[in-house]
Design a protein around this motif. Sequence first.
Motif, PDB file in Angstrom:
ATOM      1  N   PHE A 169       0.782  -1.277  -0.106  1.00 14.34           N
ATOM      2  CA  PHE A 169       0.223  -0.093   0.216  1.00 14.34           C
ATOM      3  C   PHE A 169       0.817   1.420  -0.051  1.00 14.34           C
ATOM      4  O   PHE A 169       1.853   1.388   0.460  1.00 14.34           O
ATOM      5  N   GLY A 170       0.454   2.491  -0.548  1.00 12.58           N
ATOM      6  CA  GLY A 170       1.064   3.519  -0.802  1.00 12.58           C
ATOM      7  C   GLY A 170       1.271   4.352   0.798  1.00 12.58           C
ATOM      8  O   GLY A 170       0.234   4.205   1.302  1.00 12.58           O
ATOM      9  N   ILE A 171       2.320   4.853   0.683  1.00 17.50           N
ATOM     10  CA  ILE A 171       2.748   5.899   2.081  1.00 17.50           C
ATOM     11  C   ILE A 171       3.378   7.115   1.565  1.00 17.50           C
ATOM     12  O   ILE A 171       3.761   7.428   0.575  1.00 17.50           O
ATOM     13  N   GLY A 172       3.020   8.241   2.508  1.00 13.95           N
ATOM     14  CA  GLY A 172       3.230   9.486   2.334  1.00 13.95           C
ATOM     15  C   GLY A 172       4.562   9.855   2.406  1.00 13.95           C
ATOM     16  O   GLY A 172       4.936  10.643   2.671  1.00 13.95           O
ATOM     17  N   LEU A 173       5.264   9.052   1.936  1.00 13.99           N
ATOM     18  CA  LEU A 173       6.876   9.580   1.591  1.00 13.99           C
ATOM     19  C   LEU A 173       7.241   9.440   0.293  1.00 13.99           C
ATOM     20  O   LEU A 173       6.923   8.414  -0.235  1.00 13.99           O
ATOM     21  N   ASN A 174       7.854  10.314  -0.316  1.00 14.33           N
ATOM     22  CA  ASN A 174       7.915  10.411  -1.612  1.00 14.33           C
ATOM     23  C   ASN A 174       9.301  10.559  -2.348  1.00 14.33           C
ATOM     24  O   ASN A 174      10.239  11.061  -1.678  1.00 14.33           O
ATOM     25  N   ILE A 175       9.259  10.424  -3.463  1.00 12.98           N
ATOM     26  CA  ILE A 175      10.369  10.891  -4.533  1.00 12.98           C
ATOM     27  C   ILE A 175       9.888  12.150  -5.351  1.00 12.98           C
ATOM     28  O   ILE A 175       8.702  11.584  -5.899  1.00 12.98           O
ATOM     29  N   GLU A 176      10.442  12.846  -5.244  1.00 11.19           N
ATOM     30  CA  GLU A 176      10.092  14.319  -6.289  1.00 11.19           C
ATOM     31  C   GLU A 176      11.025  14.336  -7.279  1.00 11.19           C
ATOM     32  O   GLU A 176      12.253  14.182  -7.303  1.00 11.19           O
ATOM     33  N   CYS A 177      10.439  14.427  -8.685  1.00 15.67           N
ATOM     34  CA  CYS A 177      11.320  14.187  -9.829  1.00 15.67           C
ATOM     35  C   CYS A 177      11.128  15.618 -10.663  1.00 15.67           C
ATOM     36  O   CYS A 177      10.047  15.767 -10.991  1.00 15.67           O
ATOM     37  N   GLU A 178      12.200  16.231 -11.103  1.00 16.92           N
ATOM     38  CA  GLU A 178      12.034  17.504 -12.019  1.00 16.92           C
ATOM     39  C   GLU A 178      12.752  17.154 -13.246  1.00 16.92           C
ATOM     40  O   GLU A 178      13.907  16.627 -13.231  1.00 16.92           O
ATOM     41  N   ALA A 179      12.422  17.230 -14.491  1.00 13.81           N
ATOM     42  CA  ALA A 179      13.020  16.890 -15.582  1.00 13.81           C
ATOM     43  C   ALA A 179      12.724  18.304 -16.554  1.00 13.81           C
ATOM     44  O   ALA A 179      11.811  19.073 -16.749  1.00 13.81           O
ATOM     45  N   LYS A 180      13.742  18.495 -17.344  1.00  5.21           N
ATOM     46  CA  LYS A 180      13.773  19.579 -18.440  1.00  5.21           C
ATOM     47  C   LYS A 180      14.367  18.931 -19.595  1.00  5.21           C
ATOM     48  O   LYS A 180      15.319  18.348 -19.698  1.00  5.21           O
ATOM     49  N   SER A 181      13.951  19.613 -20.675  1.00  6.48           N
ATOM     50  CA  SER A 181      14.429  19.174 -22.114  1.00  6.48           C
ATOM     51  C   SER A 181      15.734  19.937 -22.227  1.00  6.48           C
ATOM     52  O   SER A 181      15.768  21.247 -21.911  1.00  6.48           O
ATOM     53  N   ILE A 182      16.884  19.453 -22.836  1.00  4.34           N
ATOM     54  CA  ILE A 182      18.112  19.917 -23.103  1.00  4.34           C
ATOM     55  C   ILE A 182      18.566  19.514 -24.440  1.00  4.34           C
ATOM     56  O   ILE A 182      17.683  18.638 -25.390  1.00  4.34           O
ATOM     57  N   ASP A 183      19.342  20.097 -25.390  1.00  2.00           N
ATOM     58  CA  ASP A 183      19.770  19.914 -26.488  1.00  2.00           C
ATOM     59  C   ASP A 183      19.868  18.424 -26.950  1.00  2.00           C
ATOM     60  O   ASP A 183      19.608  17.885 -27.952  1.00  2.00           O
ATOM     61  N   SER A 184      20.760  17.721 -26.060  1.00  2.00           N
ATOM     62  CA  SER A 184      21.049  16.478 -26.293  1.00  2.00           C
ATOM     63  C   SER A 184      21.603  15.529 -25.182  1.00  2.00           C
ATOM     64  O   SER A 184      22.007  16.164 -24.158  1.00  2.00           O
ATOM     65  N   GLY A 185      21.281  14.384 -25.161  1.00  2.00           N
ATOM     66  CA  GLY A 185      21.842  13.339 -24.163  1.00  2.00           C
ATOM     67  C   GLY A 185      20.813  13.480 -22.899  1.00  2.00           C
ATOM     68  O   GLY A 185      19.946  13.942 -22.866  1.00  2.00           O
ATOM     69  N   ILE A 186      21.540  12.671 -21.971  1.00  2.00           N
ATOM     70  CA  ILE A 186      21.027  12.175 -20.728  1.00  2.00           C
ATOM     71  C   ILE A 186      21.710  12.651 -19.586  1.00  2.00           C
ATOM     72  O   ILE A 186      22.913  11.980 -19.435  1.00  2.00           O
ATOM     73  N   LYS A 187      21.220  13.477 -18.546  1.00  2.00           N
ATOM     74  CA  LYS A 187      21.927  13.871 -17.215  1.00  2.00           C
ATOM     75  C   LYS A 187      21.267  13.482 -16.166  1.00  2.00           C
ATOM     76  O   LYS A 187      20.111  14.169 -16.094  1.00  2.00           O
ATOM     77  N   CYS A 188      21.341  12.875 -15.281  1.00  2.00           N
ATOM     78  CA  CYS A 188      20.670  12.289 -14.317  1.00  2.00           C
ATOM     79  C   CYS A 188      21.439  12.786 -12.952  1.00  2.00           C
ATOM     80  O   CYS A 188      22.762  12.417 -12.653  1.00  2.00           O
ATOM     81  N   SER A 189      20.630  13.238 -11.870  1.00  2.00           N
ATOM     82  CA  SER A 189      21.277  13.286 -10.431  1.00  2.00           C
ATOM     83  C   SER A 189      20.294  13.055  -9.527  1.00  2.00           C
ATOM     84  O   SER A 189      18.927  13.220  -9.934  1.00  2.00           O
ATOM     85  N   ASN A 190      20.666  12.790  -8.282  1.00  2.00           N
ATOM     86  CA  ASN A 190      19.928  12.840  -7.024  1.00  2.00           C
ATOM     87  C   ASN A 190      20.501  13.358  -5.908  1.00  2.00           C
ATOM     88  O   ASN A 190      21.562  13.694  -5.793  1.00  2.00           O
ATOM     89  N   ASP A 191      19.690  13.838  -4.845  1.00  2.00           N
ATOM     90  CA  ASP A 191      20.035  14.447  -3.677  1.00  2.00           C
ATOM     91  C   ASP A 191      20.654  13.346  -2.621  1.00  2.00           C
ATOM     92  O   ASP A 191      21.108  13.851  -1.333  1.00  2.00           O
ATOM     93  N   VAL A 192      20.669  12.077  -2.905  1.00  2.00           N
ATOM     94  CA  VAL A 192      21.105  10.993  -1.802  1.00  2.00           C
ATOM     95  C   VAL A 192      22.238  10.557  -2.132  1.00  2.00           C
ATOM     96  O   VAL A 192      23.000   9.679  -1.154  1.00  2.00           O
ATOM     97  N   GLY A 193      23.138  11.076  -3.404  1.00  2.00           N
ATOM     98  CA  GLY A 193      24.386  10.544  -3.791  1.00  2.00           C
ATOM     99  C   GLY A 193      24.456   9.070  -4.201  1.00  2.00           C
ATOM    100  O   GLY A 193      25.512   8.537  -4.108  1.00  2.00           O
ATOM    101  N   ALA A 194      23.291   8.536  -4.281  1.00  2.00           N
ATOM    102  CA  ALA A 194      23.049   7.174  -4.976  1.00  2.00           C
ATOM    103  C   ALA A 194      23.662   6.796  -6.461  1.00  2.00           C
ATOM    104  O   ALA A 194      23.711   8.050  -7.146  1.00  2.00           O
ATOM    105  N   SER A 195      23.937   5.720  -6.808  1.00  2.00           N
ATOM    106  CA  SER A 195      24.304   5.585  -8.392  1.00  2.00           C
ATOM    107  C   SER A 195      23.202   6.026  -9.192  1.00  2.00           C
ATOM    108  O   SER A 195      21.857   5.781  -8.766  1.00  2.00           O
ATOM    109  N   THR A 196      23.527   6.587 -10.379  1.00  2.00           N
ATOM    110  CA  THR A 196      22.326   6.920 -11.424  1.00  2.00           C
ATOM    111  C   THR A 196      22.085   5.926 -12.342  1.00  2.00           C
ATOM    112  O   THR A 196      21.127   6.279 -13.476  1.00  2.00           O
ATOM    113  N   GLU A 197      22.671   4.768 -12.088  1.00  2.00           N
ATOM    114  CA  GLU A 197      22.430   3.739 -12.962  1.00  2.00           C
ATOM    115  C   GLU A 197      20.740   3.431 -13.221  1.00  2.00           C
ATOM    116  O   GLU A 197      20.469   3.358 -14.460  1.00  2.00           O
ATOM    117  N   LEU A 198      20.004   3.350 -12.402  1.00  2.00           N
ATOM    118  CA  LEU A 198      18.280   3.172 -12.705  1.00  2.00           C
ATOM    119  C   LEU A 198      17.947   4.120 -13.214  1.00  2.00           C
ATOM    120  O   LEU A 198      17.023   3.962 -14.170  1.00  2.00           O
TER     121      LEU A 198
END
Length: 288
Positions: free
Chosen positions: A25-54
């Motif tokens: 069941f869902g719980i009230g702790l979240n992942i918030e994600c912001e995305a914006k378009s750029i000219d090319s490629g994929i750039k991923c980052s997170n605030d917990v210092g985890a790998s960006t592989e996923l």
Amino acid sequence: MIKKVKCPGSATIINAIATGFGSAFGIGLNIECEAKSIDSGIKCSNDVGASTELMDLCVNKVFDKYFIDKEDFGLEIKTHSTLPMASGLSSSSASSNAIVAISSKIISEEFDLAPLSDLDIINLAIDASIEAGVTITGSFDDATASYFGGVVVTDNRNREFLIKEKMDDYKILVYMPNFHAKSGDSDVNRMKVMAPLVETAFDFARNKDYFKALNLNGLIYASALGFDSAIAIDAIQAGAIASGLSGTGSSFVAVCEDNVIDDIKNAWSSLEGRVIETNVDNEGCVFL
């Protein structure tokens, strides 16, 4: 173009590793994600210092689904979390759901293409999670509880719903010890030995007796994985409606009414770690 989305984590009713059938069941702790378009490629980052592989895998799968060339169009993805990582609260499912959903929305609008369906989003997110090695069963139960909110009972092997409905609005307390336990590192054979007992717990969930299912499942998996089941029993003795290990740990959850929150916190006060107070989430993934 900039978009934002949030997806909640989930807590376990039935862990699907032993039998292939699960509930969450869902719980009230979240992942918030912001995305914006750029000219090319994929750039991923997170605030917990985890790998960006996923994260990278999720975006790439959406690009492939739409046949988009990363040299001609790109996305920059950032996530912020109030959901503890590697704790049995579906952080990987919430993250992959959010990233696939937001990538699909931007690409479909940018190129005037049909958006992916809810189940397309969930299945791409699961495929990425399996490829990244962060899930054992594919976590269809966790993924759908995160995406839709409420409570689900699922056939994880065939990615099918048995039950999908709103859940009553209870307070949820999460005990977080000072260590993490990644699902992909758990002893699968040890959990599968417990399959006959988990089937009994699953019968409760299939009959919508979710709290008996959660209690029994939590005791079974805590025993199999070496966690202290007294943590859940202490919460129940203090007035929780249900309590048990979530996922493959390390967190325990307690479902309760407002009037016993302090009693449960007091019962857990001698444990090393922290207690997070939250609630049932019936909204699921929401664009902000």
